[in-house]
Motif scaffolding. Structure first.
Motif, mmCIF file in Angstrom:
data_model
loop_
_atom_site.group_PDB
_atom_site.id
_atom_site.type_symbol
_atom_site.label_atom_id
_atom_site.label_comp_id
_atom_site.label_asym_id
_atom_site.label_seq_id
_atom_site.Cartn_x
_atom_site.Cartn_y
_atom_site.Cartn_z
ATOM 1 N N ASN A 1 5.556 -0.556 -8.234
ATOM 2 C CA ASN A 1 7.017 -0.509 -8.271
ATOM 3 C C ASN A 1 7.649 -0.448 -6.878
ATOM 4 O O ASN A 1 8.698 0.145 -6.689
ATOM 5 C CB ASN A 1 7.507 0.651 -9.146
ATOM 6 C CG ASN A 1 8.889 0.394 -9.696
ATOM 7 O OD1 ASN A 1 9.275 -0.750 -9.911
ATOM 8 N ND2 ASN A 1 9.648 1.461 -9.905
ATOM 9 N N ILE A 2 6.995 -1.049 -5.922
ATOM 10 C CA ILE A 2 7.542 -1.158 -4.565
ATOM 11 C C ILE A 2 8.470 -2.366 -4.550
ATOM 12 O O ILE A 2 8.106 -3.444 -5.020
ATOM 13 C CB ILE A 2 6.402 -1.290 -3.535
ATOM 14 C CG1 ILE A 2 5.616 0.025 -3.492
ATOM 15 C CG2 ILE A 2 6.939 -1.675 -2.165
ATOM 16 C CD1 ILE A 2 4.333 -0.047 -2.702
ATOM 17 N N LYS A 3 9.662 -2.181 -4.020
ATOM 18 C CA LYS A 3 10.678 -3.239 -4.045
ATOM 19 C C LYS A 3 10.736 -4.051 -2.750
ATOM 20 O O LYS A 3 11.134 -5.213 -2.762
ATOM 21 C CB LYS A 3 12.063 -2.637 -4.302
ATOM 22 C CG LYS A 3 12.146 -1.822 -5.568
ATOM 23 C CD LYS A 3 11.994 -2.681 -6.788
ATOM 24 C CE LYS A 3 12.193 -1.844 -8.036
ATOM 25 N NZ LYS A 3 11.561 -2.410 -9.194
ATOM 26 N N ILE B 1 9.104 -6.171 13.625
ATOM 27 C CA ILE B 1 9.203 -5.516 12.319
ATOM 28 C C ILE B 1 9.898 -6.495 11.370
ATOM 29 O O ILE B 1 11.001 -6.969 11.644
ATOM 30 C CB ILE B 1 9.990 -4.186 12.402
ATOM 31 C CG1 ILE B 1 9.387 -3.259 13.482
ATOM 32 C CG2 ILE B 1 10.039 -3.506 11.031
ATOM 33 C CD1 ILE B 1 7.920 -2.932 13.280
ATOM 34 N N MET B 2 9.195 -6.789 10.267
ATOM 35 C CA MET B 2 9.704 -7.758 9.300
ATOM 36 C C MET B 2 9.675 -7.132 7.905
ATOM 37 O O MET B 2 8.937 -6.165 7.685
ATOM 38 C CB MET B 2 8.835 -9.017 9.331
ATOM 39 C CG MET B 2 8.744 -9.643 10.726
ATOM 40 S SD MET B 2 7.701 -11.105 10.787
ATOM 41 C CE MET B 2 8.870 -12.334 10.161
ATOM 42 N N GLU B 3 10.451 -7.679 7.009
ATOM 43 C CA GLU B 3 10.420 -7.177 5.631
ATOM 44 C C GLU B 3 10.729 -8.291 4.643
ATOM 45 O O GLU B 3 11.264 -9.338 5.006
ATOM 46 C CB GLU B 3 11.363 -5.993 5.429
ATOM 47 C CG GLU B 3 12.818 -6.274 5.577
ATOM 48 C CD GLU B 3 13.685 -5.052 5.380
ATOM 49 O OE1 GLU B 3 14.817 -5.226 4.904
ATOM 50 O OE2 GLU B 3 13.250 -3.919 5.706
ATOM 51 N N GLN B 4 10.371 -7.991 3.381
ATOM 52 C CA GLN B 4 10.608 -8.942 2.300
ATOM 53 C C GLN B 4 10.823 -8.167 1.009
ATOM 54 O O GLN B 4 10.063 -7.246 0.693
ATOM 55 C CB GLN B 4 9.407 -9.856 2.136
ATOM 56 C CG GLN B 4 9.544 -10.850 1.000
ATOM 57 C CD GLN B 4 8.265 -11.614 0.740
ATOM 58 O OE1 GLN B 4 7.199 -11.025 0.622
ATOM 59 N NE2 GLN B 4 8.363 -12.928 0.654
ATOM 60 N N ARG B 5 11.858 -8.551 0.269
ATOM 61 C CA ARG B 5 12.053 -8.002 -1.079
ATOM 62 C C ARG B 5 11.062 -8.693 -1.996
ATOM 63 O O ARG B 5 10.872 -9.907 -1.912
ATOM 64 C CB ARG B 5 13.484 -8.259 -1.572
ATOM 65 C CG ARG B 5 14.553 -7.663 -0.695
ATOM 66 C CD ARG B 5 15.165 -6.371 -1.105
ATOM 67 N NE ARG B 5 15.483 -6.228 -2.513
ATOM 68 C CZ ARG B 5 15.382 -5.050 -3.155
ATOM 69 N NH1 ARG B 5 14.982 -3.996 -2.535
ATOM 70 N NH2 ARG B 5 15.689 -4.972 -4.419
ATOM 71 N N ILE B 6 10.423 -7.915 -2.847
ATOM 72 C CA ILE B 6 9.463 -8.535 -3.773
ATOM 73 C C ILE B 6 9.837 -8.285 -5.212
ATOM 74 O O ILE B 6 10.662 -7.477 -5.508
ATOM 75 C CB ILE B 6 8.011 -8.051 -3.525
ATOM 76 C CG1 ILE B 6 7.906 -6.528 -3.615
ATOM 77 C CG2 ILE B 6 7.546 -8.531 -2.160
ATOM 78 C CD1 ILE B 6 6.478 -6.027 -3.596
#
Length: 149
Positions: free
Chosen positions: A108-110, A144-149
């Protein structure tokens, strides 16, 4: 190519260390000075890998049962994604990342974050990650990068 993605086990530590060191020396060395590569290498001895296995979910990609790539998930942070230089460009990094995304979704990681090297920034961009900011640790630049999953 007979590849498989699986959870790493203690017996994989030395092979994971070799993959990471080879990748640092042959791929990352194009973007970072030798002193940075040497410092980063110290954190990836077989003994250090064993310690990381107790803190993170570490996965490996194997080809014909030999470890040729690795990636780990530390809660919502992707860490230590490395592919042996002789096996880069074959989709193993993408397969590992798909596995990490699946594990994260199941937990449940967003949003996934990744501290990317300069070398890997383009790889993560193709997977849909976006740059958030740069961090500097001495001469070492991390994106530092991110992505909604």
């Amino acid at each position: 190519m007979n590849s498989q993605i699986r959870l790493a086990c203690a017996d994989d530590a030395a092979a994971i260390s070799r993959v990471i060191v080879q990748s640092l020396r042959r791929s990352n060395a194009q973007d970072y000075p030798a002193d940075v590569i040497a410092r980063v290498e110290k954190g990836f001895s077989a003994k250090s890998i064993l310690a990381l296995m107790s803190q993170r979910q570490v996965f490996v990609a194997t080809v014909d049962q030999s470890v040729v790539a690795t990636a780990s998930l530390d809660h919502d942070v992707v860490r230590s994604v490395f592919v042996d230089p002789d096996h880069q460009g074959l989709g193993l990094g993408r397969q590992l990342m798909a596995t990490l995304c699946s594990v994260a979704r199941d937990a449940n990681i967003k949003t996934l974050r990744v501290p990317s090297s300069i070398t890997a920034e383009g790889f993560y961009l193709t997977l849909g990650f976006v740059k958030v900011r740069d961090e500097f640790h001495g001469a070492e630049r991390t994106i530092i990068m991110e992505q909604r999953i």
